[in-house]
Design an enzyme around this catalytic site. Sequence first.
Site, short mmCIF file in Angstrom:
data_model
loop_
_atom_site.label_atom_id
_atom_site.label_comp_id
_atom_site.label_asym_id
_atom_site.label_seq_id
_atom_site.Cartn_x
_atom_site.Cartn_y
_atom_site.Cartn_z
N GLU A 54 42.53 67.42 36.71
CA GLU A 54 42.60 66.64 37.96
C GLU A 54 42.20 67.50 39.14
O GLU A 54 41.36 67.13 39.95
CB GLU A 54 44.02 66.11 38.13
CG GLU A 54 44.34 65.55 39.50
CD GLU A 54 45.83 65.60 39.79
OE1 GLU A 54 46.27 66.47 40.58
OE2 GLU A 54 46.56 64.77 39.23
N ASP A 111 41.84 60.86 33.66
CA ASP A 111 41.39 60.92 35.06
C ASP A 111 40.64 62.21 35.33
O ASP A 111 39.63 62.22 36.03
CB ASP A 111 42.55 60.73 36.03
CG ASP A 111 43.57 61.86 36.00
OD1 ASP A 111 43.76 62.48 34.92
OD2 ASP A 111 44.20 62.12 37.04
#
Length: 334
Positions: A54, A111
């Site tokens: 991330e 993500d």
Amino acid sequence: MKMMRLWRQWMLCFMVMCFSAQAAADGWSTYKSRFMRDDGRIIDTANNNVSHTEGQGYGMLLAVANNDRATFDRLWQWTRTHLRNPQNDLFWWRYTPDASDPVADKNDAADGNVLIAWALQRAAQKWGGDYQQASDRIQRAVVKHTVISYAGYTVMLPGAQGFNKTSYVVLNPSYFLFTAWREFARHSHLRVWNSLIDDGMTLLGKMQFGKTGLPLDWVALNADGSLAPALGYSNRFSYDAIRVPLNIWWYDPQSLRLVPFQRVWQGYPRQSTPAWFDVLANTPAPYNMDGGLTAVRDLTLNETRYLTDQLTPQQNYFSASLQLLTWLAYQEKH
């Protein structure tokens, strides 16, 4: 008189643009000095200086936005050297410095994979080079290992392992990166990305829990298509789900999916908006949001005059990242 008014309007716009550019440059410079090591590792200062995909993805996106290719290359070099999983072209999600095995958990975070691929695609568009080929490999791997059809929906699991429980799947709605998916679709013309967008928006419309009508950080999609709080996770709209309205706004500032967040946050003064909500108990956090969380609130409520606030010395990695990403999203729409 008309020419004078037009001239003044032009000068005002010019000054705003200059101020905005300077604010962005100052924010990026501060961010690098506080959260990036010389080798290109972004550190999570609220979590013992671990690194994760991330953070690397956020840093790479911000480097492209600030036309900082040298920093981008350091970030990408560190990421592919230390986090790339050669078995599947995804990335191990967390790096723990000083551990005997810094990537002991061999799972990925969807993500982070998408953010890295997104940043690489944007880098290719800005600078050329072989960034697009790298992005394409990751995009293919994301589809192969984490995108599935379930209960009539196309969804992206939070990681390749552990989230498909057969009778239900666990979803993280903050991983619904609509703008990245749209840019992938425009590049590759693969229908899967548009399916993720359409079904993700539909699912968000149904992720309205408790009196607040907000989504939870983690949600279970059952085999019959119903949604429920995910077992083993908190019942909060918190530091994961705070990114949901940012992702929606970045994709479509007029989206009706923003209404639940707007409705809740409008009920509180800006400086005393709870940092999170226990959605099922219908109780707010005992402390207030600040920094990047407040920036997401301001963007969602169109209180954009606050978005150029400088990073503060007490902000941690996550708060600072959210603040700069919120500013980036706003700039891209204006």
